[in-house]
Design a protein around this motif. Sequence first.
Motif, PDB file in Angstrom:
ATOM      1  N   ARG A  13     -20.733  22.086  -5.793  1.00 54.91           N
ATOM      2  CA  ARG A  13     -19.663  22.229  -6.790  1.00 54.91           C
ATOM      3  C   ARG A  13     -18.412  22.866  -6.191  1.00 54.91           C
ATOM      4  O   ARG A  13     -17.460  23.169  -6.911  1.00 54.91           O
ATOM      5  N   GLY A  14     -18.412  23.096  -4.882  1.00 48.06           N
ATOM      6  CA  GLY A  14     -17.213  23.576  -4.210  1.00 48.06           C
ATOM      7  C   GLY A  14     -17.086  25.081  -4.136  1.00 48.06           C
ATOM      8  O   GLY A  14     -15.989  25.592  -3.866  1.00 48.06           O
ATOM      9  N   GLY A  15     -18.183  25.819  -4.306  1.00 48.21           N
ATOM     10  CA  GLY A  15     -18.115  27.275  -4.276  1.00 48.21           C
ATOM     11  C   GLY A  15     -17.666  27.838  -2.943  1.00 48.21           C
ATOM     12  O   GLY A  15     -16.745  28.660  -2.881  1.00 48.21           O
ATOM     13  N   HIS A  16     -18.303  27.403  -1.871  1.00 43.08           N
ATOM     14  CA  HIS A  16     -17.896  27.881  -0.547  1.00 43.08           C
ATOM     15  C   HIS A  16     -16.503  27.372  -0.187  1.00 43.08           C
ATOM     16  O   HIS A  16     -15.705  28.088   0.435  1.00 43.08           O
ATOM     17  N   ALA A  17     -16.193  26.145  -0.579  1.00 41.48           N
ATOM     18  CA  ALA A  17     -14.887  25.577  -0.274  1.00 41.48           C
ATOM     19  C   ALA A  17     -13.769  26.400  -0.890  1.00 41.48           C
ATOM     20  O   ALA A  17     -12.723  26.618  -0.265  1.00 41.48           O
ATOM     21  N   ALA A  18     -13.987  26.867  -2.119  1.00 38.70           N
ATOM     22  CA  ALA A  18     -12.959  27.662  -2.790  1.00 38.70           C
ATOM     23  C   ALA A  18     -12.695  28.976  -2.060  1.00 38.70           C
ATOM     24  O   ALA A  18     -11.592  29.529  -2.150  1.00 38.70           O
ATOM     25  N   LEU A  19     -13.679  29.473  -1.339  1.00 36.77           N
ATOM     26  CA  LEU A  19     -13.492  30.699  -0.555  1.00 36.77           C
ATOM     27  C   LEU A  19     -12.832  30.420   0.789  1.00 36.77           C
ATOM     28  O   LEU A  19     -12.010  31.217   1.261  1.00 36.77           O
ATOM     29  N   LEU A  20     -13.179  29.309   1.405  1.00 33.88           N
ATOM     30  CA  LEU A  20     -12.729  29.034   2.769  1.00 33.88           C
ATOM     31  C   LEU A  20     -11.345  28.389   2.839  1.00 33.88           C
ATOM     32  O   LEU A  20     -10.569  28.680   3.752  1.00 33.88           O
ATOM     33  N   ILE A  21     -11.027  27.521   1.892  1.00 31.17           N
ATOM     34  CA  ILE A  21      -9.760  26.794   1.953  1.00 31.17           C
ATOM     35  C   ILE A  21      -8.541  27.720   2.037  1.00 31.17           C
ATOM     36  O   ILE A  21      -7.650  27.495   2.876  1.00 31.17           O
ATOM     37  N   PRO A  22      -8.453  28.781   1.222  1.00 30.35           N
ATOM     38  CA  PRO A  22      -7.278  29.659   1.342  1.00 30.35           C
ATOM     39  C   PRO A  22      -7.145  30.320   2.713  1.00 30.35           C
ATOM     40  O   PRO A  22      -6.034  30.668   3.134  1.00 30.35           O
ATOM     41  N   LYS A  23      -8.253  30.481   3.424  1.00 29.68           N
ATOM     42  CA  LYS A  23      -8.210  31.108   4.754  1.00 29.68           C
ATOM     43  C   LYS A  23      -7.754  30.133   5.840  1.00 29.68           C
ATOM     44  O   LYS A  23      -7.332  30.556   6.914  1.00 29.68           O
ATOM     45  N   LEU A  24      -7.848  28.831   5.566  1.00 31.31           N
ATOM     46  CA  LEU A  24      -7.531  27.825   6.574  1.00 31.31           C
ATOM     47  C   LEU A  24      -6.061  27.413   6.566  1.00 31.31           C
ATOM     48  O   LEU A  24      -5.603  26.727   7.479  1.00 31.31           O
ATOM     49  N   GLY A  25      -5.356  27.796   5.510  1.00 31.82           N
ATOM     50  CA  GLY A  25      -3.961  27.383   5.407  1.00 31.82           C
ATOM     51  C   GLY A  25      -3.005  28.401   5.999  1.00 31.82           C
ATOM     52  O   GLY A  25      -3.341  29.587   6.127  1.00 31.82           O
ATOM     53  N   PRO A  26      -1.826  27.935   6.384  1.00 29.75           N
ATOM     54  CA  PRO A  26      -1.419  26.527   6.353  1.00 29.75           C
ATOM     55  C   PRO A  26      -1.903  25.766   7.587  1.00 29.75           C
ATOM     56  O   PRO A  26      -2.186  26.356   8.609  1.00 29.75           O
ATOM     57  N   GLY A  27      -1.981  24.462   7.429  1.00 29.45           N
ATOM     58  CA  GLY A  27      -2.274  23.594   8.567  1.00 29.45           C
ATOM     59  C   GLY A  27      -3.731  23.293   8.813  1.00 29.45           C
ATOM     60  O   GLY A  27      -4.064  22.567   9.746  1.00 29.45           O
ATOM     61  N   GLY A  28      -4.629  23.815   7.982  1.00 29.04           N
ATOM     62  CA  GLY A  28      -6.049  23.579   8.191  1.00 29.04           C
ATOM     63  C   GLY A  28      -6.525  22.266   7.591  1.00 29.04           C
ATOM     64  O   GLY A  28      -5.790  21.582   6.871  1.00 29.04           O
ATOM     65  N   THR A  29      -7.761  21.934   7.897  1.00 30.35           N
ATOM     66  CA  THR A  29      -8.376  20.712   7.368  1.00 30.35           C
ATOM     67  C   THR A  29      -9.769  21.048   6.860  1.00 30.35           C
ATOM     68  O   THR A  29     -10.537  21.732   7.552  1.00 30.35           O
ATOM     69  N   TYR A  30     -10.086  20.586   5.648  1.00 31.40           N
ATOM     70  CA  TYR A  30     -11.411  20.821   5.073  1.00 31.40           C
ATOM     71  C   TYR A  30     -12.051  19.470   4.795  1.00 31.40           C
ATOM     72  O   TYR A  30     -11.572  18.684   3.973  1.00 31.40           O
ATOM     73  N   ILE A  31     -13.138  19.202   5.498  1.00 36.10           N
ATOM     74  CA  ILE A  31     -13.873  17.953   5.368  1.00 36.10           C
ATOM     75  C   ILE A  31     -15.222  18.281   4.750  1.00 36.10           C
ATOM     76  O   ILE A  31     -15.888  19.232   5.172  1.00 36.10           O
ATOM     77  N   ALA A  32     -15.619  17.511   3.752  1.00 36.30           N
ATOM     78  CA  ALA A  32     -16.881  17.833   3.081  1.00 36.30           C
ATOM     79  C   ALA A  32     -17.596  16.563   2.658  1.00 36.30           C
ATOM     80  O   ALA A  32     -16.979  15.511   2.460  1.00 36.30           O
ATOM     81  N   THR A  33     -18.898  16.683   2.508  1.00 32.80           N
ATOM     82  CA  THR A  33     -19.706  15.559   2.051  1.00 32.80           C
ATOM     83  C   THR A  33     -20.781  16.056   1.102  1.00 32.80           C
ATOM     84  O   THR A  33     -21.173  17.224   1.143  1.00 32.80           O
TER      85      THR A  33
END
Length: 304
Positions: free
Chosen positions: A25-45
């Motif tokens: 449901r994107g729980g870990h993604a919601a924590l990690l995405i703000p740390k990767l910006g700007p310029g980061g990439t989040y790939i998920a499956t």
Amino acid sequence: MLPDAVLDLFDPQPGQVCFDATLGRGGHAALLIPKLGPGGTYIATDLDAGNLDYARQRLATLADRHGVTLHLNHGSFADAAAILKPLELAGVDLLLADLGFASNQVDDAERGLSFMRDGPLDMRLDPADDARPTAAELVNTLPQDELADLIYAFGEERLSRRIARKIVESRRAEPIQTTGRLAHIVRPCYPRPRPRKGQRGPARHPVDPATRTFQALRIAVNGELEALDTLLAELPGLLNPGGRAGVISFHSLEDRRVKHAFLQLQQDGIGERLTRKPITADDDEAAANPRARSAKLRGFRKAD
């Protein structure tokens, strides 16, 4: 699951590339995405198309706000290399695999993942994948010896022979189509527990006797261990130099594979383990989320 531990283990930085093998449901993604910006990439499956759509709606605005490119894919993490290839990435800096299930999957009786509520004996994480047999097909068609071997190998169930014999006897009378009926068949295979000294009321098993049989069928239906073995074998090629991997497992069959794979990679000089012993939930998280009590996080870092 284990959010603080994941952040500590990964130490995510702006501009990094992260592969989330089990988006949920994107729980870990919601924590990690703000740390990767700007310029980061989040790939998920993820195998669950419904959860993937939910996560896409949850994460799209967040990723845009932090300047992170988002790539979401419907499928198995066993295909990680194929998912990354068209993106023309040399590798990823962070790789996370949370091998647990989203609460909505367990709570949905129609999925057949739990015996807490009666429902169809399905267990497929991707209900649209007709190439995979359902749990009902396995329990109603496998020969007794094969069924016993499956329950023993994937459930570590010491009473697998007795359980398989009882299942075969029961399906002769009527096909086993629901989670409730299967659990009802399995439970009497266990002897009654003896009450402890001074205990009032009937003694109860510490874990429902049907648990290991359900685990075994779910693993077989979804090819979970084969997918994990593929991911671990391909890990050196997926990670960039200095890249970090974290795997959260929930039972010994998974944890042993992760432990041995990370140790072998270290012995081969490919990198180092970040966790000699697995990280587990603290008392607060375990109290708030009982499922976290069995979670174990292990980490690995590829050499520079």
